[in-house]
Write a protein that holds these residues in place. Structure first.
Motif, mmCIF file in Angstrom:
data_model
loop_
_atom_site.group_PDB
_atom_site.id
_atom_site.type_symbol
_atom_site.label_atom_id
_atom_site.label_comp_id
_atom_site.label_asym_id
_atom_site.label_seq_id
_atom_site.Cartn_x
_atom_site.Cartn_y
_atom_site.Cartn_z
ATOM 1 N N THR A 165 0.973 -1.201 0.013
ATOM 2 C CA THR A 165 -0.007 -0.060 -0.086
ATOM 3 C C THR A 165 1.098 1.418 -0.116
ATOM 4 O O THR A 165 2.038 1.206 0.265
ATOM 5 C CB THR A 165 -0.815 0.132 1.238
ATOM 6 O OG1 THR A 165 0.016 0.143 2.434
ATOM 7 C CG2 THR A 165 -2.012 -0.991 1.290
ATOM 8 N N THR A 216 -6.367 0.296 4.314
ATOM 9 C CA THR A 216 -4.904 0.257 4.468
ATOM 10 C C THR A 216 -4.325 -0.035 5.846
ATOM 11 O O THR A 216 -3.193 -0.447 5.730
ATOM 12 C CB THR A 216 -4.151 1.415 3.633
ATOM 13 O OG1 THR A 216 -4.473 2.586 4.473
ATOM 14 C CG2 THR A 216 -4.616 1.264 1.971
ATOM 15 N N SER A 272 -8.298 3.283 -4.476
ATOM 16 C CA SER A 272 -8.273 1.883 -5.177
ATOM 17 C C SER A 272 -8.270 2.114 -6.826
ATOM 18 O O SER A 272 -8.274 1.233 -7.568
ATOM 19 C CB SER A 272 -9.469 1.116 -4.801
ATOM 20 O OG SER A 272 -10.736 1.493 -5.156
#
Length: 613
Positions: free
Chosen positions: A200, A231, A245
């Motif tokens: 992430t 996350t 996303s």
């Protein structure tokens, strides 16, 4: 001891000014209390220390003020403060809901949504992460303790119905007790831990799986929605961070990093860095011409679309082009190929007698749209006209035909469409026609027909580019031999990465480049990958593969927007600049990006048009 000599301070500024680099402008949303727009100094000081220029945004909902503010921002910081009214998400307020700051709600929801449309990097802090969720179709928990108890009860109820394995999994997820999320200590006191998911942006920023944070909240994100993914979480499962996303620089955290010194500054440095990239991309788009070589938006004209508005029914309109800083698009008059026994009129919604009339009807409608928006929009027929439109601040539309069926089996119609301003004709679509065989056809001619040879020769004569997207390999190689000018593939991908009939083999790419032509990557998911959801990263992969085979001088982008094109990260014309951001991250030079964004295509167009007899 501070110096109170003004000239001393001015001299320091004058001394450094010539060498000063651009500092990204970061808009910071202000809190509101007792008639005052106010802001903790920690926010703007962290922005300055991270290398940005802070600008405080008061909570006003006037659309002109918001739009003009966004036009000058490189990044947006959504700050903490009071709760958000749950009515914005269609929920009634809980008795445990704390103080709502209604003055902030609408202005911040508006600026967040509009900044998102413009691809502006965003960092949301505490209330800010909740603002991101509410503005972009997520949900907020009004009271963490109540929601946690309700979730625990729901899990316990589900355990009665689940299998043993599911029970163990559910029990594990609720084994932790609820922790305190609103600390009583000093603001810089670390109060609990946060678990960060791997792979992430947040993990990249901190370089670890677990950090300690400060916490002052009783609301939290309940559901991030489709545009974000979680996350980081607290030990009790409460969402502590989320990020885009859609491969965009948008990040929200529930804690208050502005109070955490250098450790907290990492998030502000991330925002400033992303804002600087966005500034560079904006400046780049102001200097180069950005051209999308294929969209099918005219298919939606019968629905009464509003091209001058941000129309949710289409992926390309004037507002989206402006948001994405896109200069020009080639709109195709798409003609469906009738199957054996079908008539063309049965395939279209417009009452016309022939395919030629249908194409002309589409161009008439485009001309009407341009006429009604002539201050902002123009029809271009050559590279020179495209550059003139950009100089005058207008967006450009070019004409194309997708399926040579529009010629109505009359080679004289090539001249007719050349006079209308058509810049390319895609010889066929999903089915063989009288010109050539299609990639999804049945080898009617085993390549280009005799009539097709005449069509290609006439297109060469009148300066119309020959487009071989959708063509069978036999048709592709025949056309290469027949055409006296370079040919193009306006929206085709690489077979080496996605083995479908519509894509081009490495040999086709080499032959196309040797002829001087170009192949433009398209955003239809089924041509980018055969399994799973395609994203902008897949499009970049196809582009880089094409470059490895053909060279940078023979590639570009034809999105196929409104013709099933559009992927996560580049779903419509407003996200065009996101493609540039990804190119910059991969260290493409300005010159190379200029070639990709239309320079290569315009070189071929000029060469073809210069051959007109």
């Amino acid at each position: 001891m501070p110096s109170f000599q003004l000239n001393d301070h001015l001299n320091q500024i004058y001394k450094t000014f010539p060498e000063a680099n651009h500092q990204p402008i970061i808009g910071i949303t202000a809190n509101y209390a007792d008639g005052d727009a106010c802001l903790r100094d920690k926010y703007y000081q962290q922005v300055v220390d991270a290398g940005g220029t802070p600008v405080i945004i008061p909570p006003i909902a006037e659309k002109e003020a918001i739009v003009n503010t966004l036009d000058h921002l490189d990044g947006l910081l959504l700050t903490g403060g009071g709760d958000i009214n749950p009515l914005w998400t269609g929920e009634e307020p809980s008795p445990l809901l704390h103080g709502i700051n209604a003055t902030r709600d609408l202005p911040e929801l508006l600026i967040t949504r509009l900044a998102y449309n413009r691809q502006i990097p965003i960092l949301g802090i505490c209330r800010g992460i909740q603002t991101l969720a509410v503005a972009l179709d997520g949900k907020v928990t009004q009271d963490i303790a109540t929601a946690w108890q309700q979730n625990k009860a729901a899990v316990a109820d589900d355990k009665k119905k689940n299998s043993k394995k599911d029970k163990e999994k559910e029990a594990e997820s609720t084994s932790q007790s609820l922790i305190k999320h609103s600390q009583d200590g000093d603001r810089d006191l670390l109060s609990h831990s946060v678990n960060i998911l791997p792979d992430t942006m947040l993990h990249e920023i901190y370089g670890t799986d677990r950090i300690f944070v400060n916490s002052f909240h009783h609301q939290a994100v309940a559901d991030p929605g489709q545009r974000f993914h979680v996350t980081a979480t607290a030990p009790d499962g409460v969402i502590e961070a989320m990020e885009s996303s859609e491969y965009k620089p948008i990040l929200g955290v529930q804690w208050h990093p502005e109070w955490l010194g250098e450790e907290g500054r990492k998030l502000f440095e991330w925002l400033v860095h992303q804002a600087n990239n966005f500034h560079v991309a904006k400046k780049l788009h102001s200097r180069i011409l950005t051209l999308d070589t294929h969209c099918d938006t005219p298919m939606f004209f019968p629905q009464g679309i509003h091209f001058e508005q941000r129309d949710p029914r289409i992926l390309v309109d004037l507002h989206k082009m402006n948001d994405g800083r896109q200069d020009a698009v080639i709109m195709a008059a798409y003609l469906p190929q009738p199957k054996m026994g079908e008539t063309f009129s049965s395939k279209v919604a417009v009452d016309v007698a022939t395919p030629k009339e249908y194409a002309d009807n589409i161009f008439d409608q485009i001309e009407d749209i341009v006429k009604n928006n002539r201050r902002y929009l123009s029809i271009a027929r050559s590279p020179a006209e495209l550059y003139e439109d950009k100089r005058k601040g207008r967006r450009s539309i070019m004409f194309a035909i997708e399926n040579g069926l529009a010629l109505n089996h009359d080679v004289a119609n090539v001249k007719h469409f050349a006079q209308r301003g058509v810049v390319y004709i895609t010889l066929c679509h999903n089915g063989d026609n009288d010109i050539c065989d299609s990639a999804k056809g049945s080898e009617t001619h085993h390549g280009v027909s005799k009539f097709g040879e005449k069509v290609i020769e006439e297109m060469n004569r009148y300066g119309i580019m020959v487009d071989l997207s959708h063509a069978a390999e036999s048709s592709f190689y025949d056309a290469l031999d027949i055409s006296s000018t370079p040919i193009v593939c306006s929206h085709s991908n690489c077979k080496a990465l996605c083995d479908v009939p519509r894509n081009l083999s490495d040999d086709q790419l080499r032959r196309l480049a040797k002829k001087g032509g170009v192949a433009h990557i398209t955003l239809y998911g089924g041509f980018l990958r055969q399994e799973g959801e395609a994203s902008i990263l897949d499009a970049i992969a196809h582009l880089e593969h094409a470059i490895s085979i053909m060279g940078i001088e023979h590639v570009g982008l034809g999105t196929d927007f409104d013709g099933d094109g559009g992927v996560r990260g580049m779903a419509d014309a407003s996200e065009v600049i996101n493609f540039t951001l990804h190119l910059l991250r991969r260290k493409f030079s300005e010159r190379d990006i200029q070639k990709i964004w239309g320079g290569n295509w315009l070189r071929v167009m000029a060469q073809v048009q210069n051959m007109r007899k």
